[in-house]
Design an enzyme around this catalytic site. Structure first.
Site, short mmCIF file in Angstrom:
data_model
loop_
_atom_site.label_atom_id
_atom_site.label_comp_id
_atom_site.label_asym_id
_atom_site.label_seq_id
_atom_site.Cartn_x
_atom_site.Cartn_y
_atom_site.Cartn_z
N HIS A 244 -0.43 -0.69 -9.60
CA HIS A 244 0.05 -0.72 -8.31
C HIS A 244 -0.50 -1.89 -7.70
O HIS A 244 -1.84 -2.32 -7.79
CB HIS A 244 -0.57 0.39 -7.46
CG HIS A 244 0.04 0.76 -6.08
ND1 HIS A 244 -0.98 0.90 -5.30
CD2 HIS A 244 1.31 0.83 -5.73
CE1 HIS A 244 -0.09 1.11 -4.13
NE2 HIS A 244 1.35 1.00 -4.58
N ASP A 248 -1.41 1.98 -0.39
CA ASP A 248 -0.49 2.77 0.51
C ASP A 248 -1.30 3.66 1.37
O ASP A 248 -2.04 4.47 1.34
CB ASP A 248 0.15 3.57 -0.60
CG ASP A 248 1.24 3.06 -1.50
OD1 ASP A 248 1.60 1.86 -1.34
OD2 ASP A 248 1.67 3.64 -2.29
N HIS A 323 5.50 5.98 3.89
CA HIS A 323 4.38 5.51 3.73
C HIS A 323 4.69 3.95 4.11
O HIS A 323 5.50 3.42 3.95
CB HIS A 323 3.88 5.76 2.36
CG HIS A 323 4.30 4.80 1.43
ND1 HIS A 323 5.70 5.17 0.66
CD2 HIS A 323 3.99 3.89 0.63
CE1 HIS A 323 5.93 4.51 -0.34
NE2 HIS A 323 4.79 3.56 -0.58
N HIS A 325 3.47 0.49 2.24
CA HIS A 325 2.81 -0.20 1.05
C HIS A 325 2.32 -1.60 1.63
O HIS A 325 2.98 -2.32 2.31
CB HIS A 325 3.81 -0.53 0.05
CG HIS A 325 3.32 -1.38 -0.97
ND1 HIS A 325 2.73 -1.01 -2.13
CD2 HIS A 325 3.31 -2.67 -1.30
CE1 HIS A 325 2.44 -1.56 -3.07
NE2 HIS A 325 2.84 -2.94 -2.66
#
Length: 351
Positions: A244, A248, A323, A325
């Site tokens: 990732h 987030d 959400h 990012h």
């Protein structure tokens, strides 16, 4: 790029208000939103504003009600003490009256002087008892007046408290109505954003006035105000090709997204894994990315300030729930990301 599979429930309007004092359309109807701007985004913005106002009024009323209730309780306690004091004073008056009766009964003062073995001592005692009686009687009168004032003060504070409680109950109902409308508006906003991404046509900037409450003197801010941290930088799993690349922030669809610092809009794009996204360039050479948006409020080339509302969160692209990012990069392109949490901390922002 994706958050864990979770869809935050409808956040209470209080959190919406803490998130931002949402902006108003800069004039006119839903048509004033730039080329291809989504009407759902403007509707959510107006509901955020209504939510913020209602929540502020409710919080102000709640604090006032607590103050008035505390005053009423304080007056009641003081009133109780005054009543006990008056009862003691009345008992003292009774004691003095009984003392006078025992020393002379029903005889007149002249008769008592004639019959007394020591008339001078009798006169002194009589004067002392009379003086004490007058003092206690004055104290009883003052206590009675104080009791009347406290009773009136308590009644006023109680009435104000009850009126504020009734008003706040109405604001709670209004807040619930706004929550229901926000639920519907968010669903519409998500649908419009998904349609734009599927068609490969980015929605135009929803040009709205910037919120007064989101800007301050701080040169750096968090990208959203109220949130839950979900997937962190470097997290592994099947959701990403490698690791990732950002942090987030789990927030409801439509939550205002802010520029973390002063900068310039490098790109506004849609489609692909990030869905609708914005990339900013900052003076010190770093870049920040805001992805999975449902609407944007800036265009490429725009200059932005810390805390400026640049878009609204969503769940477009490769996302399993609403959400934001957020990435920090050393170049505008993906693949150059670094951990945004310590980067923000170095700039005085703790998330």
């Amino acid at each position: 790029m994706r958050s864990p599979r979770r869809r935050p429930p409808l956040v209470p309007v209080l959190l919406c208000a803490l998130a931002v004092l949402a902006a108003r359309p800069s004039g006119g109807s839903d048509g004033d939103r730039g080329a291809g701007g989504a009407p759902g985004a403007a509707e959510v913005a107006r509901l955020y504003e209504a939510a913020a106002r209602t929540t502020q009024e409710y919080e102000k009323g709640r604090r006032e009600a607590e103050t008035q209730r505390a005053k009423a309780q304080e007056y009641e306690e003081r009133l109780d003490r005054e009543r006990r004091r008056k009862a003691v004073l009345r008992e003292e008056l009774g004691r003095l009256a009984r003392a006078q009766y025992r020393t002379g009964g029903g005889l007149t003062l002249t008769a008592r002087v004639i019959l007394a073995r020591d008339p001078e001592q009798l006169m002194r005692s009589q004067r002392v008892v009379a003086r004490e009686g007058r003092a206690v009687d004055r104290a009883v009168t003052r206590s009675r007046r104080a009791e009347a004032r406290l009773t009136a003060d308590e009644a006023r504070a109680t009435a104000a408290w009850k009126a504020l409680e009734r008003r706040n109950a109405g604001l709670v109902k209004l807040r619930k109505d706004i929550e229901a409308k926000l639920e519907t508006a968010r669903a519409r906003m998500e649908s419009e954003a998904d349609a734009s991404v599927s068609a490969g046509s980015c929605p135009g900037a929803v040009r709205l006035d910037q919120p007064d409450g989101d800007r301050g003197d701080a040169p750096w801010v968090a990208p959203v105000r109220s949130y839950d941290l979900s997937a962190s930088f470097g997290s592994g799993g099947t959701r990403w090709a490698d690791r990732h690349t950002g942090q987030d922030f789990a927030v409801p669809t439509g939550t205002p997204v802010r520029s973390v610092g002063r900068g310039r809009v490098v790109t506004v794009t849609c489609g692909g894994a990030f869905g609708i996204q914005i990339v900013l360039q900052h003076p010190e050479g770093y870049y920040t990315q805001y992805a999975h948006l449902s609407a944007v409020a800036v265009d490429q080339g725009d200059r932005v300030e810390p805390g400026q509302w640049i878009g609204q969160s969503g769940t477009t692209g490769n996302s399993t729930g609403p959400h934001l990012h957020f990435e920090v990069r050393v170049t505008p392109q993906m693949g150059s990301a670094l951990d945004p949490v310590p980067w923000l901390a170095r700039h005085g922002v703790t998330v």
